[in-house]
Write a protein that holds these residues in place. Sequence first.
Motif, PDB file in Angstrom:
ATOM      1  N   TYR A 150     -13.807 -28.854   2.338  1.00  0.00           N
ATOM      2  CA  TYR A 150     -14.776 -29.932   2.394  1.00  0.00           C
ATOM      3  C   TYR A 150     -14.943 -30.524   0.992  1.00  0.00           C
ATOM      4  CZ  TYR A 150     -16.198 -27.649   6.803  1.00  0.00           C
ATOM      5  OH  TYR A 150     -16.222 -27.081   8.048  1.00  0.00           O
ATOM      6  N   GLN A 151     -15.130 -31.826   0.913  1.00  0.00           N
ATOM      7  CA  GLN A 151     -15.235 -32.496  -0.376  1.00  0.00           C
ATOM      8  C   GLN A 151     -16.536 -33.297  -0.460  1.00  0.00           C
ATOM      9  OE1 GLN A 151     -11.695 -34.694  -1.326  1.00  0.00           O
ATOM     10  NE2 GLN A 151     -10.337 -33.032  -0.699  1.00  0.00           N
ATOM     11  N   PRO A 152     -17.604 -32.658  -0.962  1.00  0.00           N
ATOM     12  CA  PRO A 152     -18.885 -33.370  -1.072  1.00  0.00           C
ATOM     13  C   PRO A 152     -18.829 -34.457  -2.133  1.00  0.00           C
ATOM     14  CG  PRO A 152     -19.021 -31.226  -2.127  1.00  0.00           C
ATOM     15  CD  PRO A 152     -17.690 -31.272  -1.434  1.00  0.00           C
ATOM     16  N   GLY A 153     -19.570 -35.545  -1.901  1.00  0.00           N
ATOM     17  CA  GLY A 153     -19.649 -36.611  -2.877  1.00  0.00           C
ATOM     18  C   GLY A 153     -20.650 -36.305  -3.967  1.00  0.00           C
ATOM     19  N   ILE A 154     -21.695 -35.550  -3.609  1.00  0.00           N
ATOM     20  CA  ILE A 154     -22.723 -35.200  -4.585  1.00  0.00           C
ATOM     21  C   ILE A 154     -23.474 -33.966  -4.108  1.00  0.00           C
ATOM     22  CG2 ILE A 154     -24.536 -36.656  -3.549  1.00  0.00           C
ATOM     23  CD1 ILE A 154     -25.332 -37.341  -6.514  1.00  0.00           C
ATOM     24  N   VAL A 155     -23.939 -33.164  -5.049  1.00  0.00           N
ATOM     25  CA  VAL A 155     -24.781 -32.008  -4.756  1.00  0.00           C
ATOM     26  C   VAL A 155     -26.207 -32.369  -5.130  1.00  0.00           C
ATOM     27  CG1 VAL A 155     -25.235 -29.574  -5.254  1.00  0.00           C
ATOM     28  CG2 VAL A 155     -22.873 -30.418  -5.219  1.00  0.00           C
ATOM     29  N   ILE A 156     -27.146 -32.178  -4.195  1.00  0.00           N
ATOM     30  CA  ILE A 156     -28.550 -32.520  -4.407  1.00  0.00           C
ATOM     31  C   ILE A 156     -29.373 -31.245  -4.415  1.00  0.00           C
ATOM     32  CG2 ILE A 156     -30.516 -33.853  -3.563  1.00  0.00           C
ATOM     33  CD1 ILE A 156     -28.546 -35.682  -2.118  1.00  0.00           C
ATOM     34  N   VAL A 157     -30.154 -31.046  -5.480  1.00  0.00           N
ATOM     35  CA  VAL A 157     -30.956 -29.825  -5.618  1.00  0.00           C
ATOM     36  C   VAL A 157     -32.345 -30.165  -6.140  1.00  0.00           C
ATOM     37  CG1 VAL A 157     -28.961 -28.325  -6.016  1.00  0.00           C
ATOM     38  CG2 VAL A 157     -30.048 -29.444  -7.965  1.00  0.00           C
ATOM     39  N   ASP A 158     -33.277 -29.250  -5.916  1.00  0.00           N
ATOM     40  CA  ASP A 158     -34.621 -29.464  -6.461  1.00  0.00           C
ATOM     41  C   ASP A 158     -34.713 -28.859  -7.856  1.00  0.00           C
ATOM     42  OD1 ASP A 158     -34.900 -26.723  -6.195  1.00  0.00           O
ATOM     43  OD2 ASP A 158     -36.314 -26.810  -4.522  1.00  0.00           O
ATOM     44  N   GLY A 159     -35.918 -28.879  -8.426  1.00  0.00           N
ATOM     45  CA  GLY A 159     -36.093 -28.456  -9.803  1.00  0.00           C
ATOM     46  C   GLY A 159     -35.776 -27.000 -10.065  1.00  0.00           C
ATOM     47  N   GLY A 160     -35.867 -26.157  -9.040  1.00  0.00           N
ATOM     48  CA  GLY A 160     -35.553 -24.754  -9.226  1.00  0.00           C
ATOM     49  C   GLY A 160     -34.106 -24.522  -9.611  1.00  0.00           C
ATOM     50  N   TYR A 161     -33.235 -25.446  -9.232  1.00  0.00           N
ATOM     51  CA  TYR A 161     -31.811 -25.352  -9.550  1.00  0.00           C
ATOM     52  C   TYR A 161     -31.423 -26.367 -10.634  1.00  0.00           C
ATOM     53  CZ  TYR A 161     -31.897 -22.771  -5.174  1.00  0.00           C
ATOM     54  OH  TYR A 161     -32.215 -21.856  -4.194  1.00  0.00           O
ATOM     55  N   GLY A 162     -31.952 -27.580 -10.542  1.00  0.00           N
ATOM     56  CA  GLY A 162     -31.599 -28.617 -11.496  1.00  0.00           C
ATOM     57  C   GLY A 162     -32.067 -28.314 -12.901  1.00  0.00           C
ATOM     58  N   ASN A 163     -33.100 -27.491 -13.024  1.00  0.00           N
ATOM     59  CA  ASN A 163     -33.615 -27.159 -14.344  1.00  0.00           C
ATOM     60  C   ASN A 163     -32.863 -25.992 -14.979  1.00  0.00           C
ATOM     61  OD1 ASN A 163     -35.694 -28.072 -16.188  1.00  0.00           O
ATOM     62  ND2 ASN A 163     -36.600 -26.040 -15.967  1.00  0.00           N
ATOM     63  N   ASN A 164     -31.892 -25.425 -14.240  1.00  0.00           N
ATOM     64  CA  ASN A 164     -31.115 -24.288 -14.732  1.00  0.00           C
ATOM     65  C   ASN A 164     -29.795 -24.799 -15.306  1.00  0.00           C
ATOM     66  OD1 ASN A 164     -29.150 -22.014 -14.603  1.00  0.00           O
ATOM     67  ND2 ASN A 164     -30.906 -20.908 -13.780  1.00  0.00           N
ATOM     68  N   THR A 165     -29.672 -24.791 -16.625  1.00  0.00           N
ATOM     69  CA  THR A 165     -28.481 -25.349 -17.268  1.00  0.00           C
ATOM     70  C   THR A 165     -27.218 -24.605 -16.869  1.00  0.00           C
ATOM     71  OG1 THR A 165     -29.863 -25.950 -19.167  1.00  0.00           O
ATOM     72  CG2 THR A 165     -27.487 -26.027 -19.483  1.00  0.00           C
ATOM     73  N   SER A 166     -27.286 -23.296 -16.717  1.00  0.00           N
ATOM     74  CA  SER A 166     -26.112 -22.516 -16.315  1.00  0.00           C
ATOM     75  C   SER A 166     -25.611 -22.964 -14.951  1.00  0.00           C
ATOM     76  CB  SER A 166     -26.448 -21.019 -16.292  1.00  0.00           C
ATOM     77  OG  SER A 166     -26.814 -20.565 -17.575  1.00  0.00           O
ATOM     78  N   PHE A 167     -26.535 -23.253 -14.045  1.00  0.00           N
ATOM     79  CA  PHE A 167     -26.158 -23.738 -12.709  1.00  0.00           C
ATOM     80  C   PHE A 167     -25.459 -25.089 -12.806  1.00  0.00           C
ATOM     81  CE2 PHE A 167     -27.287 -26.261  -8.939  1.00  0.00           C
ATOM     82  CZ  PHE A 167     -26.704 -25.475  -7.936  1.00  0.00           C
ATOM     83  N   LEU A 168     -26.001 -25.990 -13.621  1.00  0.00           N
ATOM     84  CA  LEU A 168     -25.384 -27.306 -13.781  1.00  0.00           C
ATOM     85  C   LEU A 168     -23.993 -27.191 -14.400  1.00  0.00           C
ATOM     86  CD1 LEU A 168     -28.414 -29.448 -15.029  1.00  0.00           C
ATOM     87  CD2 LEU A 168     -27.630 -29.061 -12.689  1.00  0.00           C
ATOM     88  N   LEU A 169     -23.831 -26.283 -15.344  1.00  0.00           N
ATOM     89  CA  LEU A 169     -22.517 -26.078 -15.950  1.00  0.00           C
ATOM     90  C   LEU A 169     -21.504 -25.573 -14.924  1.00  0.00           C
ATOM     91  CD1 LEU A 169     -23.536 -24.489 -19.379  1.00  0.00           C
ATOM     92  CD2 LEU A 169     -22.359 -26.673 -19.043  1.00  0.00           C
ATOM     93  N   GLU A 170     -21.956 -24.709 -14.009  1.00  0.00           N
ATOM     94  CA  GLU A 170     -21.071 -24.231 -12.943  1.00  0.00           C
ATOM     95  C   GLU A 170     -20.631 -25.387 -12.046  1.00  0.00           C
ATOM     96  OE1 GLU A 170     -19.720 -21.379 -12.422  1.00  0.00           O
ATOM     97  OE2 GLU A 170     -20.794 -20.034 -13.755  1.00  0.00           O
ATOM     98  N   LEU A 171     -21.547 -26.301 -11.758  1.00  0.00           N
ATOM     99  CA  LEU A 171     -21.188 -27.469 -10.951  1.00  0.00           C
ATOM    100  C   LEU A 171     -20.164 -28.333 -11.679  1.00  0.00           C
ATOM    101  CD1 LEU A 171     -24.635 -28.629  -9.467  1.00  0.00           C
ATOM    102  CD2 LEU A 171     -22.913 -27.165  -8.422  1.00  0.00           C
ATOM    103  N   GLU A 172     -20.379 -28.547 -12.958  1.00  0.00           N
ATOM    104  CA  GLU A 172     -19.468 -29.392 -13.724  1.00  0.00           C
ATOM    105  C   GLU A 172     -18.105 -28.735 -13.881  1.00  0.00           C
ATOM    106  OE1 GLU A 172     -21.328 -30.675 -17.333  1.00  0.00           O
ATOM    107  OE2 GLU A 172     -22.867 -31.837 -16.282  1.00  0.00           O
ATOM    108  N   THR A 173     -18.074 -27.412 -13.981  1.00  0.00           N
ATOM    109  CA  THR A 173     -16.799 -26.693 -14.021  1.00  0.00           C
ATOM    110  C   THR A 173     -15.993 -26.962 -12.755  1.00  0.00           C
ATOM    111  OG1 THR A 173     -17.738 -24.940 -15.396  1.00  0.00           O
ATOM    112  CG2 THR A 173     -15.734 -24.405 -14.166  1.00  0.00           C
ATOM    113  N   ARG A 174     -16.686 -27.126 -11.635  1.00  0.00           N
ATOM    114  CA  ARG A 174     -16.040 -27.409 -10.348  1.00  0.00           C
ATOM    115  C   ARG A 174     -15.849 -28.910 -10.128  1.00  0.00           C
ATOM    116  NH1 ARG A 174     -18.601 -22.863 -10.504  1.00  0.00           N
ATOM    117  NH2 ARG A 174     -18.057 -21.089  -9.194  1.00  0.00           N
ATOM    118  N   LYS A 175     -16.122 -29.692 -11.170  1.00  0.00           N
ATOM    119  CA  LYS A 175     -15.961 -31.151 -11.137  1.00  0.00           C
ATOM    120  C   LYS A 175     -16.796 -31.785 -10.019  1.00  0.00           C
ATOM    121  CE  LYS A 175     -11.311 -30.878 -13.105  1.00  0.00           C
ATOM    122  NZ  LYS A 175     -11.813 -31.076 -14.468  1.00  0.00           N
ATOM    123  N   LEU A 176     -18.006 -31.298  -9.853  1.00  0.00           N
ATOM    124  CA  LEU A 176     -18.912 -31.822  -8.842  1.00  0.00           C
ATOM    125  C   LEU A 176     -19.974 -32.712  -9.490  1.00  0.00           C
ATOM    126  CD1 LEU A 176     -19.482 -28.573  -6.731  1.00  0.00           C
ATOM    127  CD2 LEU A 176     -18.150 -30.582  -6.042  1.00  0.00           C
TER     128      LEU A 176
END
Length: 421
Positions: free
Chosen positions: A187-213
Amino acid sequence: MKETTPTAMPPCFEKWCQRFDDVFGHKAQKREFRHYVGGLLGESERKNIFQMAENAVGVTYYRLHHFLTEAPWSAIKVNERRLQVMNKCSQTRISRGFSLIIDDSGHRKSGNFTEGVGRQYIGEIGKTDKGIVVVTSHLYDGRKSLPLDIELYQHADSLAEGKQDPLFQKKTEIAIKLIDQTLGRGYQPGIVIVDGGYGNNTSFLLELETRKLKYLGGIAKNRKVTIREQENNQQTIRIDELAKSLPQEAFSEIQLNLDKPRKVWVATKEVEISRLEGKRSIAIVMNANTFSDATDIDYFITNVATSVVTPEWIVNTYSQRNWVEVFYREAKGFLGLKEYQVRDKTSLMRHFILVFCAYTFILWHQLTGGFRRRWATKPLNTFTEALEAFRTAISFRFFEWLTVNRDVFAAHKASFGFIWA
């Protein structure tokens, strides 16, 4: 009518369940799969094993309980088959570019013996209490809202060694696992949408960017950002202080066409954030045109190209996250997501996946139009309307069955100490 019998289930239910038959190794498992999903879809006031068995002629508590707790079948395989069924139909197929929503939801649960129970924030009551939390991944593509995967968050209090226990995982770690499961299916999502509990976590965002999301997530008001106006002129400031310093003309008025239309004022800005290379776009969304008058202010971050990040895009994209809240409300209110009589993780996960199967059954028929042709005289535009049409079918067929099986039904009621007069 809350009473029913498996014999009276509409033919479309049996045909749909047959798609799962080869996932189960025994005839009894196939039978109890039908009984359990049918019970979740029925009109029982409660959706625990005892109540579903009591309200269905020919269904027994012990068989349902054994199916959920002891029978050798895989919830993972059932969930994969559910998604494969959705992918085989043109009206329900999972297409590219959908929004992948990551969220968690909790419900109260007393006692100390159910896996995952602990004192934690429970969103549905808006405070900390003893309960269970699950993390889910969810799809929305503009036409359908579909749950993908679910995982139990095991609170440190429920583990022998607390946060040092090998089984302990943070919610963000579980979220990445669910995202990898989605990507692993192709599956190829166009965007990942998260609330502040995840968006405020820099490590989580880096994992998304590593996956080119690409992502759009909430961030906390005390998050510090760096503004670089010129090459040698930069300022590090809290995002709420930045919002307060912006002039009124920096905000654009946007009309949100939700169930209850409302206006919001949005400002966007490019900033730098610690541990994230390069610039990111942030957005400030207020319910008034000035910071001092606003009573509700949200802050967002995204790595989407600046040319795309307009105020309209921010509010319209993030509003899609509401669909996962709709799902939780429907799954808890109509299908018994938080009602079960089991304690171990394996059984809990089985219950959650069977709720997903019941939800997907209704969604599949809503999108393909089966209920509309046979059991309704109006368009079935929502999950609730489609479920009501299916329950109408169950009631109609049960009354037909009852006219020739009154003695069977009377014996069923007598087994509970009641008289059918």
